[in-house]
Write a protein that holds these residues in place. Structure first.
Motif, mmCIF file in Angstrom:
data_model
loop_
_atom_site.group_PDB
_atom_site.id
_atom_site.type_symbol
_atom_site.label_atom_id
_atom_site.label_comp_id
_atom_site.label_asym_id
_atom_site.label_seq_id
_atom_site.Cartn_x
_atom_site.Cartn_y
_atom_site.Cartn_z
ATOM 1 N N THR A 184 -4.533 2.009 -4.227
ATOM 2 C CA THR A 184 -4.061 0.640 -4.416
ATOM 3 C C THR A 184 -5.175 -0.219 -5.004
ATOM 4 N N VAL A 224 -5.028 3.450 0.298
ATOM 5 C CA VAL A 224 -5.782 2.197 0.150
ATOM 6 C C VAL A 224 -6.654 2.257 -1.100
ATOM 7 N N ILE A 233 0.830 -1.204 0.000
ATOM 8 C CA ILE A 233 0.000 0.000 0.000
ATOM 9 C C ILE A 233 0.870 1.262 0.000
#
Length: 92
Positions: A70, A67, A38
């Protein structure tokens, strides 16, 4: 079966994913486990992906932006997602 694992510590998973039954399944092409760091998707110069809780207290909380970036990068939209959280239901 393809499994993407998003984590701050991908090196922790290689001992499990590269050996035993999971490793053999990967060698046979039955299982594809991809580990994604991440921190690689953080825009901060220090690759920061977590921070202290607002108002203080013990522990750290994940920043949402890295997050989400990703998840976009691995193409997670519309796919089954399991989010591991201390507040979640116990897996059994």
């Amino acid at each position: 079966m393809k499994i993407d694992v998003l984590t701050l510590f991908p090196e922790m998973f290689t001992a499990v994913t590269d050996s035993s039954i999971l490793g053999k399944a990967g060698e046979k092409g039955l299982l594809d486990i991809r580990l994604t760091n991440i921190r690689d998707y953080s825009t901060d110069k220090h690759h920061k992906a977590d921070d202290y809780p607002f108002g203080g207290g013990a522990g750290m909380v994940m920043l949402a932006d890295p997050v989400f970036r990703t998840m976009e990068a691995i193409g997670a939209s519309g796919k089954k997602t399991i989010y591991m959280s201390p507040r979640g239901k116990m897996l059994d």
